[in-house]
Design a protein around this motif. Structure first.
Motif, short mmCIF file in Angstrom:
data_model
loop_
_atom_site.label_atom_id
_atom_site.label_comp_id
_atom_site.label_asym_id
_atom_site.label_seq_id
_atom_site.Cartn_x
_atom_site.Cartn_y
_atom_site.Cartn_z
N ARG A 116 0.81 -1.22 0.00
CA ARG A 116 0.00 0.00 0.00
C ARG A 116 0.84 1.28 0.00
O ARG A 116 0.30 2.37 -0.13
CB ARG A 116 -0.93 -0.01 1.21
N VAL A 117 2.16 1.14 0.16
CA VAL A 117 3.02 2.32 0.30
C VAL A 117 2.96 3.23 -0.92
O VAL A 117 2.75 4.44 -0.79
CB VAL A 117 4.49 1.90 0.61
N SER A 118 3.14 2.69 -2.11
CA SER A 118 3.20 3.55 -3.30
C SER A 118 1.88 4.28 -3.53
O SER A 118 1.88 5.40 -4.05
CB SER A 118 3.64 2.79 -4.54
N LYS A 119 0.76 3.72 -3.09
CA LYS A 119 -0.53 4.41 -3.22
C LYS A 119 -0.61 5.61 -2.28
O LYS A 119 -1.31 6.58 -2.58
CB LYS A 119 -1.66 3.44 -2.92
N LEU A 120 0.07 5.55 -1.15
CA LEU A 120 0.01 6.64 -0.17
C LEU A 120 0.99 7.77 -0.49
O LEU A 120 0.71 8.93 -0.20
CB LEU A 120 0.29 6.08 1.24
N LEU A 121 2.13 7.45 -1.07
CA LEU A 121 3.15 8.47 -1.34
C LEU A 121 2.59 9.53 -2.28
O LEU A 121 1.93 9.23 -3.27
CB LEU A 121 4.40 7.83 -1.94
N THR A 122 2.89 10.80 -1.98
CA THR A 122 2.31 11.93 -2.72
C THR A 122 3.03 12.19 -4.03
O THR A 122 2.38 12.37 -5.06
CB THR A 122 2.35 13.20 -1.84
N HIS A 123 4.37 12.24 -4.02
CA HIS A 123 5.10 12.65 -5.22
C HIS A 123 5.27 11.45 -6.17
O HIS A 123 5.68 10.38 -5.75
CB HIS A 123 6.47 13.22 -4.85
N PRO A 124 4.97 11.65 -7.47
CA PRO A 124 5.10 10.54 -8.43
C PRO A 124 6.50 9.92 -8.48
O PRO A 124 6.64 8.71 -8.66
CB PRO A 124 4.75 11.18 -9.78
N LYS A 125 7.55 10.73 -8.28
CA LYS A 125 8.92 10.19 -8.30
C LYS A 125 9.17 9.31 -7.09
O LYS A 125 9.92 8.33 -7.17
CB LYS A 125 9.95 11.32 -8.37
N ASP A 126 8.58 9.67 -5.93
CA ASP A 126 8.71 8.81 -4.75
C ASP A 126 8.00 7.48 -4.99
O ASP A 126 8.51 6.42 -4.64
CB ASP A 126 8.11 9.49 -3.51
N LYS A 127 6.82 7.53 -5.61
CA LYS A 127 6.07 6.31 -5.94
C LYS A 127 6.89 5.43 -6.88
O LYS A 127 7.02 4.22 -6.67
CB LYS A 127 4.75 6.65 -6.62
N GLU A 128 7.44 6.05 -7.93
CA GLU A 128 8.24 5.32 -8.92
C GLU A 128 9.45 4.67 -8.27
O GLU A 128 9.76 3.50 -8.51
CB GLU A 128 8.68 6.29 -10.02
N PHE A 129 10.14 5.42 -7.40
CA PHE A 129 11.30 4.88 -6.69
C PHE A 129 10.89 3.66 -5.87
O PHE A 129 11.52 2.61 -5.93
CB PHE A 129 11.93 5.95 -5.79
N PHE A 130 9.81 3.80 -5.08
CA PHE A 130 9.41 2.70 -4.21
C PHE A 130 9.03 1.47 -5.01
O PHE A 130 9.39 0.35 -4.65
CB PHE A 130 8.27 3.11 -3.26
N GLU A 131 8.31 1.66 -6.11
CA GLU A 131 7.92 0.51 -6.93
C GLU A 131 9.15 -0.20 -7.52
O GLU A 131 9.17 -1.42 -7.63
CB GLU A 131 6.96 0.96 -8.02
#
Length: 140
Positions: A116-131
């Motif tokens: 569920r982490v990437s769904k919660l992260l606000t910035h798209p680059k943070d989401k991309e990094f986590f994925e």
């Protein structure tokens, strides 16, 4: 445009295998991270930022993760192109479960299930990094 260096971490609970996520100024959700202070190296800054934003101090380093770049988040949740950050990240685990943010600018921290982490992260680059690093997280 100002270029800055930041450091932070992906912190995994040894007990639940959840990931630490923090509120930035009560406006956005992020992995714990912040500016590297003069005289600090990236690892020291990452540990300091994690403590300030969550109260977690008992960290076991697993490995250094790839760095990535992104703009600072603006108040409107878009990119503030006046600052480009290079973010150095580390993978940690901890046996601490209680969260107690020390920094009033980062008022909340939570343990979140990995999926569920990437769904919660606000910035798209943070989401991309986590994925991208999720396979590493799943091995911990």
């Amino acid at each position: 445009m100002k270029k800055t260096e930041s450091a932070g971490g992906v912190v995994i609970s040894e007990k639940t295998h959840d990931v630490l996520v923090v509120s930035q100024r009560g406006l956005s959700w992020s992995l714990p991270k912040g500016h590297i202070d003069p005289g600090e190296d990236a690892l020291a800054a990452a540990k300091r930022e994690i403590f300030e934003e969550s109260g977690i101090h008992n960290l076991t380093l697993i490995k250094q993760l790839p760095s990535y770049e992104r703009y600072k988040i603006s108040i409107e949740h878009g990119d503030d192109k006046s600052e480009l950050k290079t973010i150095h990240m580390f993978l940690f685990r901890t046996d601490q479960t209680n969260l107690a943010p020390q920094d009033t600018n980062n008022p909340e921290a939570r343990w979140v299930a990995k999926e569920r982490v990437s769904k919660l992260l606000t910035h798209p680059k943070d989401k991309e990094f986590f994925e991208q690093i999720l396979p590493e997280v799943n091995r911990v």
